[in-house]
Design an enzyme around this catalytic site. Sequence first.
Site, PDB file in Angstrom:
ATOM      1  N   GLU A  34     -10.619   5.295   7.615  1.00  0.00           N
ATOM      2  CA  GLU A  34      -9.329   5.875   8.019  1.00  0.00           C
ATOM      3  C   GLU A  34      -9.607   7.151   8.805  1.00  0.00           C
ATOM      4  OE1 GLU A  34      -6.672   7.056   4.868  1.00  0.00           O
ATOM      5  OE2 GLU A  34      -4.966   7.248   6.223  1.00  0.00           O
ATOM      6  N   ASP A  82       2.580   3.357   2.916  1.00  0.00           N
ATOM      7  CA  ASP A  82       1.575   4.375   2.575  1.00  0.00           C
ATOM      8  C   ASP A  82       2.196   5.563   1.832  1.00  0.00           C
ATOM      9  OD1 ASP A  82      -0.993   5.303   2.313  1.00  0.00           O
ATOM     10  OD2 ASP A  82      -1.290   5.811   4.409  1.00  0.00           O
ATOM     11  N   HIS A 109       0.856  -1.207   0.000  1.00  0.00           N
ATOM     12  CA  HIS A 109       0.000   0.000   0.000  1.00  0.00           C
ATOM     13  C   HIS A 109       0.881   1.243   0.000  1.00  0.00           C
ATOM     14  CE1 HIS A 109      -3.855   2.141   1.409  1.00  0.00           C
ATOM     15  NE2 HIS A 109      -2.930   3.086   1.245  1.00  0.00           N
ATOM     16  N   TRP A 113       1.403  14.241   3.366  1.00  0.00           N
ATOM     17  CA  TRP A 113       0.834  13.611   4.569  1.00  0.00           C
ATOM     18  C   TRP A 113       1.903  13.065   5.500  1.00  0.00           C
ATOM     19  CZ3 TRP A 113      -1.200  13.048  -0.333  1.00  0.00           C
ATOM     20  CH2 TRP A 113      -2.468  13.613  -0.512  1.00  0.00           C
ATOM     21  N   HIS A 161       1.355   5.264  -2.271  1.00  0.00           N
ATOM     22  CA  HIS A 161       0.780   6.217  -3.241  1.00  0.00           C
ATOM     23  C   HIS A 161       1.924   6.773  -4.082  1.00  0.00           C
ATOM     24  CE1 HIS A 161      -3.298   6.556  -1.303  1.00  0.00           C
ATOM     25  NE2 HIS A 161      -2.597   5.980  -0.333  1.00  0.00           N
ATOM     26  N   HIS A 170      -9.680   2.135   0.940  1.00  0.00           N
ATOM     27  CA  HIS A 170      -9.325   2.947   2.108  1.00  0.00           C
ATOM     28  C   HIS A 170     -10.586   2.970   2.967  1.00  0.00           C
ATOM     29  CE1 HIS A 170      -5.845   4.291  -0.140  1.00  0.00           C
ATOM     30  NE2 HIS A 170      -5.449   5.064   0.850  1.00  0.00           N
ATOM     31  N   GLN A 216      -9.641   9.507  -4.503  1.00  0.00           N
ATOM     32  CA  GLN A 216      -9.251  10.315  -3.326  1.00  0.00           C
ATOM     33  C   GLN A 216     -10.385  11.227  -2.832  1.00  0.00           C
ATOM     34  OE1 GLN A 216      -5.580  11.136  -1.853  1.00  0.00           O
ATOM     35  NE2 GLN A 216      -7.164  11.551  -0.345  1.00  0.00           N
TER      36      GLN A 216
HETATM   37 FE   FE2 Z   1      -3.355   5.223   1.568  1.00  0.00          FE
END
Ligand code: FE2
Length: 411
Positions: free
Chosen positions: A212, A308, A56, A314, A58, A209, A151
């Site tokens: 979360e 991630d 996982h 983030w 991005h 997702h 997203q």
């Molecule tokens: Fe994610």
Amino acid sequence: MNIVNARLRGKEGLFRIELEGERIAAIAPQPSPAETTVGDLDAASNLVTAPFIEPHIHLDATLTAGEPAWNMSGTLFEGIERWGERKALVTHEDSKARAKKTIDMLVDHGIQHVRTHVDVTDPTLAALKAMVEVRDETRHLIDMQIVAFPQEGIESFEGGRHLMEEAVAIGADVVGGIPHFENTREQGVSSIHFLMDLAERKGLLVDVHCDETDDPHSRFLEVLAEQARVRGMGARVTASHTTAMGSYDNAYCSKLFRLLKMSGINFISCPTESIHLQGRFDTYPKRRGLTRVAEIDRAGMNICFAQDSIVDPWYPLGNGNIMRILEAGLHICHMLGYEDLQRGLDLITDNSARTLNLGEGYGLEPGRPANLLILSAPSDYEMIRTQGYALASIRKGRLLMQRTPARVERC
Ligand code: FE2
């Protein structure tokens, strides 16, 4: 090429592994330590395993932290704001270059299988088109699965359903979702029905997702699990994050676990990202903001760890080293008990392979692809304790990477 003096997980003694072309030809016990001959690799009594897996990440957002502005608060919401600014500057070449640079970082740490989410809430689907090219151009380094990741929502984003279908037509391997981010509970539920229909119709995997958030009322996991159960798709479905489960009360969770077990779905936790982004509305006591990793594992369900983000709005840190995530995750999840340490590598190898449905394309068995690692320690426990790493990565019988350990000299 052959590998001698190898230790194998869960087995006593030393082994010789024979590779023939792109396949593992044989694995045989070695009665005593062997001298290496020309063309052999000496594992020097260290572990040889199948490659590490990043299930996982991005790749469309990596290496963008600080462009054009840094996330000053470190929160999820400021991250979304900063990404909104950076997303406007994304180009085809920029996406490809950052993804490839990140893949090199992953390869340097022994990773050969990657599942990346790619934001498809963009009418041009530019990042997705770039990633499909990257998937083809990096086949010699990794096997990549691309998730069509909405997203900004499937139901809440204009044209969201159409963009998901387009993404699948262009070449996404996995159908994603973000039900807790949809505007209403009803939209969250209908987004799951939509994405499960799409995956079933096209014969694709699912990775959502899911929940979360620290909100204990975010309960889309039960909807996803029930859909997977009814359709008999559990092994092909993954719930990523599920951090709200860390805030569910025990009575609800006990009922939920019954359904989760019946569904047979997989779980991914991203411990460094979640400990950083969750718990942000708490003063003290402050929640850890992770799903119930140990409890899911103890209940016999499949769970693995992932990074991630690497240097994005983030999460500003990360270097591709999944061992770092494993070490942090075991601490954060109260998993430093003796038995957990004996099999810690499951969380970044075999469990991840099951999540990605790699089947016979993964594992140290004669006849399977000659994809393997020589590690720097003789056991799971010692790999974790010494902050070990991959010393060599072999793919399709060919050396991809070799690392020379740092030398310390006492003065
Ligand atoms: Fe994610």
